[in-house]
Scaffold this active site. Structure first.
Site, PDB file in Angstrom:
ATOM      1  N   THR A  22      10.701   4.901 -10.315  1.00 41.31           N
ATOM      2  CA  THR A  22      11.137   5.031 -11.708  1.00 41.31           C
ATOM      3  C   THR A  22      11.786   6.373 -12.016  1.00 41.31           C
ATOM      4  OG1 THR A  22       8.965   5.898 -12.310  1.00 41.31           O
ATOM      5  CG2 THR A  22       9.276   3.518 -12.525  1.00 41.31           C
TER       6      THR A  22
ATOM      7  N   GLY B   4       1.943   9.381   0.122  1.00 41.56           N
ATOM      8  CA  GLY B   4       2.678   9.529   1.383  1.00 41.56           C
ATOM      9  C   GLY B   4       2.230   8.465   2.380  1.00 41.56           C
ATOM     10  N   LYS B   5       1.822   7.301   1.839  1.00 41.01           N
ATOM     11  CA  LYS B   5       1.358   6.194   2.706  1.00 41.01           C
ATOM     12  C   LYS B   5       2.477   5.743   3.634  1.00 41.01           C
ATOM     13  CE  LYS B   5       0.623   3.884  -1.036  1.00 41.01           C
ATOM     14  NZ  LYS B   5       0.825   4.957  -2.012  1.00 41.01           N
TER      15      LYS B   5
ATOM     16  N   GLN C  33       0.409   1.374  -3.925  1.00 37.63           N
ATOM     17  CA  GLN C  33      -0.355   2.005  -5.004  1.00 37.63           C
ATOM     18  C   GLN C  33      -1.479   2.894  -4.440  1.00 37.63           C
ATOM     19  OE1 GLN C  33       0.497  -1.681  -5.570  1.00 37.63           O
ATOM     20  NE2 GLN C  33       2.312  -0.539  -6.150  1.00 37.63           N
TER      21      GLN C  33
ATOM     22  N   ALA D 241       6.000  -0.398  -5.958  1.00 36.53           N
ATOM     23  CA  ALA D 241       5.807   0.607  -4.914  1.00 36.53           C
ATOM     24  C   ALA D 241       7.127   1.297  -4.575  1.00 36.53           C
ATOM     25  CB  ALA D 241       5.250  -0.052  -3.653  1.00 36.53           C
ATOM     26  N   GLY D 242       7.009   2.518  -4.099  1.00 38.50           N
ATOM     27  CA  GLY D 242       8.176   3.231  -3.577  1.00 38.50           C
ATOM     28  C   GLY D 242       7.691   4.093  -2.433  1.00 38.50           C
ATOM     29  N   HIS D 243       8.031   3.715  -1.206  1.00 28.53           N
ATOM     30  CA  HIS D 243       7.540   4.420  -0.024  1.00 28.53           C
ATOM     31  C   HIS D 243       8.714   5.105   0.665  1.00 28.53           C
ATOM     32  CE1 HIS D 243       3.903   1.434   0.158  1.00 28.53           C
ATOM     33  NE2 HIS D 243       3.956   2.133  -0.952  1.00 28.53           N
TER      34      HIS D 243
ATOM     35  N   GLY E 261       5.542  18.326   6.307  1.00 25.82           N
ATOM     36  CA  GLY E 261       6.925  18.130   5.889  1.00 25.82           C
ATOM     37  C   GLY E 261       7.151  16.634   5.897  1.00 25.82           C
TER      38      GLY E 261
ATOM     39  N   ASP F   3       2.433  21.621   3.418  1.00 24.56           N
ATOM     40  CA  ASP F   3       3.488  22.651   3.346  1.00 24.56           C
ATOM     41  C   ASP F   3       3.731  23.139   1.919  1.00 24.56           C
ATOM     42  OD1 ASP F   3       4.335  19.820   3.447  1.00 24.56           O
ATOM     43  OD2 ASP F   3       6.316  20.582   2.891  1.00 24.56           O
TER      44      ASP F   3
ATOM     45  N   GLY G 185      -1.719   6.751  -6.016  1.00 20.84           N
ATOM     46  CA  GLY G 185      -0.424   6.296  -5.505  1.00 20.84           C
ATOM     47  C   GLY G 185       0.448   7.477  -5.098  1.00 20.84           C
ATOM     48  N   ASP G 186       1.513   7.171  -4.341  1.00 20.32           N
ATOM     49  CA  ASP G 186       2.490   8.173  -3.906  1.00 20.32           C
ATOM     50  C   ASP G 186       1.877   9.274  -3.039  1.00 20.32           C
ATOM     51  OD1 ASP G 186       4.410   6.807  -5.391  1.00 20.32           O
ATOM     52  OD2 ASP G 186       3.998   7.982  -7.193  1.00 20.32           O
TER      53      ASP G 186
ATOM     54  N   ARG H 103       5.990  13.218 -11.977  1.00 21.26           N
ATOM     55  CA  ARG H 103       4.573  12.966 -11.694  1.00 21.26           C
ATOM     56  C   ARG H 103       3.738  14.118 -12.265  1.00 21.26           C
ATOM     57  NH1 ARG H 103       5.904  11.585  -5.509  1.00 21.26           N
ATOM     58  NH2 ARG H 103       6.821   9.535  -5.817  1.00 21.26           N
TER      59      ARG H 103
END
Ligand code: GDP
Ligand code: IMO
Ligand code: MG
Length: 428
Positions: A305, A15-16, A224, A39-41, A419, A337, A12-13, A309
């Site tokens: 949350t 950069g989807k 996810q 989720a958090g995008h 970036g 980067d 998860g996370d 990470r």
């Protein structure tokens, strides 16, 4: 063939969201197919940073329709507040550009309370869920006792059904000496949300059938990551759905024959949030360096949350496995980067488990916890790559690193993020 499925290749996370946004610029529809507001995008557009939890990232593209598919679990109150927040950032949202499947399931305050209770009861063995009620909502779905979004269209019946669910949860909470849900307040809030969301609810199967027939191009937005998949992840430290490519088919109600691209998004290193093994995890200075201090929005602190990470070297064993279970046609790498300035970079190319070399992660968590990464070391690069826009702008060491990742999982790299901003992409 018009469908691209974008899935996370790690935990998860990856950069989807930013790559969904990148692809969405040439598409008519962006559709979420699994998960909920766990989720958090993050998408950075100019000076504005958008954080999407439920609403598909395509909403940021004028002319793109965002669809929330039947495979999702939706908290209607969170959805409304996310819509409000996006509107306050200037995003236009109406039933013209946002559609919610009537077959998706609803997350109620009962699910949230039971998620918290279950995590508390697990004690030291807790999964580290996002506490959004995801597991209990999917449990009700497969247990055939869930509330579907279609039920929100008849508010009286919805209020009755919800009251019953909340009363059942209160009985469990009371027996566990936990605070009870205020049923009256919760039902009033949910009925109000149901009334406001009603115009957005549709049969998305019929919608997709019609639009695909017309030739519409669709990006399926995974949430996810593959290693959080309930079947293929490091069970039980997983989410309760299939965020892998197969989940896009069942979570939207479209056939696999429409799919032309499966894009695996991976960070150029590895992160994980919550419990469970992570073979390449780095404690100490190197891990802290990959994570960042938290001052930048792209540093490694959870979008949903705020949790730190866990960070580590890139794990090609995980990527090879993700490529196999999803059938990646392409890879996209993010955060190249962040690797500038490292003297050398390591990639786990295989694991050693009980004295044996293995090329794929084991199916059990117990064995994964024993995995010792076998590393290959590559030279790093010192140059800032954030201004690179073509492969020729990248230092040779960065190109070699990308090439080696591609070889190790036998998937071509389509693009690399240098970036967080929409334009900060090098396409190959
Ligand atoms: P998602 O859940 O997979 O969409 O990823 P998240 O948004 O939770 O986390 C990825 C983080 O990395 C976000 O803060 C993004 O803005 C950021 N990000 C994505 N691609 C890049 C990149 O190429 N470079 C940098 N520095 N940040 C990136
Ligand atoms: P995006 O879409 C990273 C993790 C949680 C926990 C486990 C189960 O932003 O990549 P859940 O609340 O789903 O029952 O939690 O899954 N998790 C995520 N980790 N990114 C996510 O989403 C996640 N969604 C859930 O931390 O370990
Ligand atoms: Mg995220």
């Amino acid at each position: 063939m018009p469908m691209s499925i974008v899935v996370g290749a790690q935990w998860g996370d990856e950069g989807k969201g930013r790559f969904v946004d990148w692809l969405a610029q040439d598409c008519e529809i962006v559709a979420r197919f699994s998960g909920g507001d766990n989720a958090g995008h993050t998408i950075a557009l100019g000076d504005e940073v958008y954080k999407m939890h439920l609403i598909p990232s395509g909403i940021l593209n004028p002319g793109t329709v965002a669809v929330m598919g039947n495979g999702m679990v939706i908290n209607p109150v969170s959805m409304l507040s996310e819509m409000e927040r996006l509107r306050s950032q200037g995003v236009e949202i109406s039933p013209e550009n946002l559609i919610v499947s009537d077959r998706a399931h609803i997350i109620t305050p009962a699910h949230i309370a039971l998620d918290k209770l279950k995590e508390y009861q697990r004690g030291d063995e807790s999964i580290g869920t996002t506490l959004k009620g995801i597991g209990p909502a999917y449990l009700d779905k497969v247990g055939r006792s869930g509330l579907r979004v279609s039920m929100m269209t008849d508010v009286e019946e919805f209020a009755e059904d919800l009251t019953e669910k909340l009363a059942q949860a209160n009985a469990i909470l009371e027996a566990a000496s936990q605070p009870l849900i205020d049923v009256e307040v919760a039902v009033a809030e949910y009925v109000d949300a149901a009334q406001q969301l009603r115009p957005y609810i549709q049969d998305t199967v019929a919608y997709f059938a019609g639009r695909l027939h017309e030739g519409a191009r669709v990006v399926c937005e995974g949430a996810q990551g593959s290693l959080l998949d309930v079947d293929f992840g490091s069970y039980p430290f997983v989410t309760s759905s299939n965020p892998t490519a197969g989940g896009a088919i069942t979570g939207l109600g479209v056939g696999p024959t429409h799919v032309s691209q499966v894009l695996g998004v991976a960070k150029a290193f590895n992160t994980r949030v919550g419990g469970g093994p992570m073979p390449t995890e780095l404690d100490g200075e190197l891990g802290d360096r990959l994570r960042g201090t938290g001052e930048q929005f792209w540093d490694e602190f959870g979008t949903t949350t705020g949790r730190k990470r866990r960070c580590g070297w890139l794990d090609a064993v995980i990527l090879r496995y993700s490529a196999a279970i999803n059938g990646f046609t392409h890879l996209a790498l993010t955060k190249l980067d962040i690797l500038s300035g490292f003297e050398e970079l390591k990639i786990a190319v295989a694991y050693e488990i009980d004295g044996q070399r293995v090329e794929y992660p084991p199916s059990t968590n117990t064995d994964l916890a024993k995995a010792v990464p076998i590393y290959e070391t590559m030279p790093g690069w010192q140059e800032d790559v954030s201004g690179a826009r073509t492969p020729d702008d990248l230092p040779q060491a960065a190109k070699d690193y990308i090439q080696r990742i591609s070889e190790l999982c036998d998937v071509p790299v389509l693009a690399v993020g240098v970036g967080p901003e929409r334009s900060q992409v090098v396409a190959f």
